[in-house]
Design an enzyme around this catalytic site. Sequence first.
Site, short mmCIF file in Angstrom:
data_model
loop_
_atom_site.label_atom_id
_atom_site.label_comp_id
_atom_site.label_asym_id
_atom_site.label_seq_id
_atom_site.Cartn_x
_atom_site.Cartn_y
_atom_site.Cartn_z
N GLU A 41 0.85 -1.19 0.00
CA GLU A 41 0.00 0.00 0.00
C GLU A 41 0.88 1.24 0.00
OE1 GLU A 41 -1.98 1.00 3.78
OE2 GLU A 41 -1.40 -1.01 4.42
N CYS A 78 -3.44 -3.27 4.56
CA CYS A 78 -2.52 -4.31 5.05
C CYS A 78 -2.96 -5.71 4.64
CB CYS A 78 -2.41 -4.26 6.56
SG CYS A 78 -1.88 -2.66 7.16
N HIS A 137 -2.31 -9.55 12.05
CA HIS A 137 -1.74 -8.29 11.57
C HIS A 137 -1.46 -7.44 12.80
CE1 HIS A 137 -1.06 -4.46 9.89
NE2 HIS A 137 -2.21 -3.95 10.32
P1 HMG Z 1 -3.22 7.31 21.47
O1 HMG Z 1 -4.59 7.87 21.47
O2 HMG Z 1 -2.11 8.27 21.56
O3 HMG Z 1 -3.00 6.26 22.63
O4 HMG Z 1 -3.01 6.47 20.13
P2 HMG Z 1 -3.94 5.90 23.88
O5 HMG Z 1 -4.12 7.11 24.73
O6 HMG Z 1 -5.15 5.16 23.39
O7 HMG Z 1 -2.97 4.88 24.62
C1 HMG Z 1 -2.64 3.67 24.04
C2 HMG Z 1 -2.59 2.62 25.15
O8 HMG Z 1 -1.48 2.92 25.99
C3 HMG Z 1 -3.82 2.62 26.05
O9 HMG Z 1 -4.09 1.28 26.39
C4 HMG Z 1 -3.34 3.37 27.29
O10 HMG Z 1 -4.04 3.03 28.47
C5 HMG Z 1 -1.90 2.89 27.36
P3 HMG Z 1 -5.50 0.60 25.99
O11 HMG Z 1 -6.57 1.44 26.59
O12 HMG Z 1 -5.56 0.66 24.46
O13 HMG Z 1 -5.39 -0.78 26.50
N1 HMG Z 1 -1.01 3.78 28.12
C6 HMG Z 1 -0.04 3.32 28.93
N2 HMG Z 1 0.33 2.08 29.26
C7 HMG Z 1 1.38 1.94 30.12
N3 HMG Z 1 2.06 3.00 30.64
C8 HMG Z 1 1.71 4.26 30.33
C9 HMG Z 1 0.61 4.46 29.44
N4 HMG Z 1 0.02 5.55 28.92
C10 HMG Z 1 -0.97 5.12 28.10
N5 HMG Z 1 2.38 5.28 30.86
C11 HMG Z 1 -3.42 4.75 18.54
C12 HMG Z 1 -3.05 5.06 19.98
C13 HMG Z 1 -3.24 3.24 18.29
C14 HMG Z 1 -4.87 5.12 18.28
C15 HMG Z 1 -2.48 5.56 17.60
O14 HMG Z 1 -1.16 5.16 17.80
C16 HMG Z 1 -2.84 5.39 16.13
O15 HMG Z 1 -3.72 6.08 15.62
N6 HMG Z 1 -2.12 4.49 15.38
C17 HMG Z 1 -2.39 4.25 13.97
C18 HMG Z 1 -3.70 3.48 13.75
C19 HMG Z 1 -3.58 2.03 14.14
O16 HMG Z 1 -2.52 1.47 14.26
N7 HMG Z 1 -4.77 1.37 14.26
C20 HMG Z 1 -4.80 -0.04 14.58
C21 HMG Z 1 -5.99 -0.76 13.93
S1 HMG Z 1 -6.12 -0.39 12.18
C22 HMG Z 1 -4.95 -1.41 11.42
O17 HMG Z 1 -4.42 -2.30 12.02
C23 HMG Z 1 -4.64 -1.14 9.98
C24 HMG Z 1 -3.36 -0.39 9.72
O18 HMG Z 1 -2.24 -1.25 9.90
C25 HMG Z 1 -3.38 0.17 8.28
C26 HMG Z 1 -3.69 -0.77 7.14
O19 HMG Z 1 -4.52 -1.69 7.22
O20 HMG Z 1 -3.14 -0.51 6.08
C27 HMG Z 1 -3.18 0.81 10.64
#
Ligand code: HMG
Length: 438
Positions: free
Chosen positions: A128, A160, A282
């Site tokens: 992609e 992906c 994935h």
């Molecule tokens: P965010 O909003 O900054 O993070 O972004 P958050 O506030 O949700 O925190 C993440 C986790 O860390 C949470 O845990 C927190 O509690 C924890 P959860 O509630 O999820 O269990 N946390 C801590 N843990 C330990 N010590 C600490 C601490 N602080 C917080 N001190 C987000 C997170 C994944 C949304 C962001 O990184 C993002 O947008 N990433 C890109 C999108 C993505 O990867 N999506 C996944 C599903 S889609 C997919 O897989 C397809 C993709 O690969 C593309 C394709 O298909 O081509 C993306």
Amino acid sequence: MVRRALAARSPDEPGRAHGRTRQVRALNDRRTAGPQESCGRNEERTLSNHPVGIHDLSVATGSHVIGLDELAARHGVDPGKYHVGLGQDEMSVLAPDEDIVTLAAAAAQPIVERHGTVGLRTVLFATESGIDQSKAAGVFVHRLLDLPVTARVVELKQACYSGTAALQMAAALVARDPSEKVLVITSDVARYDVGSSAEATQGAAAVAMLVTADPALLEIEPVTGVHTEDVMDFWRPNHRSTALVDGKASVEAYLRAADGAWTDYVARGGAAFDDVAAFAYHQPFTRMATKAHRHLAKAARTRLDRDEVDAQIATSTTYNRRVGNSYTASLYLALAAILDDGSLADGDRIAMVSYGSGAVCEVFSAVLRPGYRDATRAAETRALLDARTPVTDERYLELHRDHDSSAPDRTNPVETSGPFRFVGVEGHKRIYAPASEA
Ligand code: HMG
């Protein structure tokens, strides 16, 4: 790793998911029957008597790496958010003379060296991070690796997920003619805007797989489950080099699609959850695999306890923790980690959960072939990850910015430690060469 009553059965014995004899018989019956005889859903489509699957698998990644502590400092967050909350320690970063083509060629080269090109009729390049709106990236790889002119080459895209579509198409081609081999290459660089919450989930890798009859590593089972749903959780418009994402929605979409694909897989006669020794997901970040796996375990009402459920994916995250998201390659990097670990027994079943935003999800399974450990590339892959050059946050930011160059002419500095280089651009044409010619 959890192992349930699978090892006792040889993968070549006929069974529910291995019923090739029954399947071929059903097909032959269909061929001799009149057109009015419809094909039942559970009748088999496999045309040959040979098991079909992955004969060899090889990994490549960027020459550079950045530790996520560096990012945490700039973002002003506790590093635990990345290490524990996302389950990521590092991410691979491309040198300026690397891209999806050089990674793909680097991943595929050891396969070509080990097996030659006799019988290679098809190259399927899943990505992609396409570098051209028209030409398939695999055609550049075709030249770099001196592949036969009698091999067709095509590029596939669906976020992906497309590597899995390529693998299923490859399996179908080989089932039609077991003398043919198909090279499937998944290659991607995951890029988001600097400063975004997705920035810590970047990375880059390629995984090349040779799909053949009588494979050395894994037999792909014929049952698959699919779930497709039009959702804007993650996308990259043509004018952008970084992806746009609705992070929270993407996590929800992933879980929903995994649920749907697993339900379809089971309904079509797939293995029971407790009959799977290990799951590969994935992994946009490795905690996503934990979330999805616990979600599926609950839906499947498994008899396993929470530790056993977690053990089903533990090994699969080891490479992705260090590489970051590699989009189409990520699932197959998880598979590489399981194969290289070698703790599963011959005949054990691995379930593969392939999610691509937008969204398509497919669940399928594969069974380890006798003696599979002799065909893995564990030492090579570990050495590759260890050999990456750490870069500072300052250098990473420069590389991120320069990646966006659309200059019609440019010469890239010599920096890769890989076997092929993206030399530069001349009159809008990308130039690739072996690194030895630099
Ligand atoms: P965010 O909003 O900054 O993070 O972004 P958050 O506030 O949700 O925190 C993440 C986790 O860390 C949470 O845990 C927190 O509690 C924890 P959860 O509630 O999820 O269990 N946390 C801590 N843990 C330990 N010590 C600490 C601490 N602080 C917080 N001190 C987000 C997170 C994944 C949304 C962001 O990184 C993002 O947008 N990433 C890109 C999108 C993505 O990867 N999506 C996944 C599903 S889609 C997919 O897989 C397809 C993709 O690969 C593309 C394709 O298909 O081509 C993306």
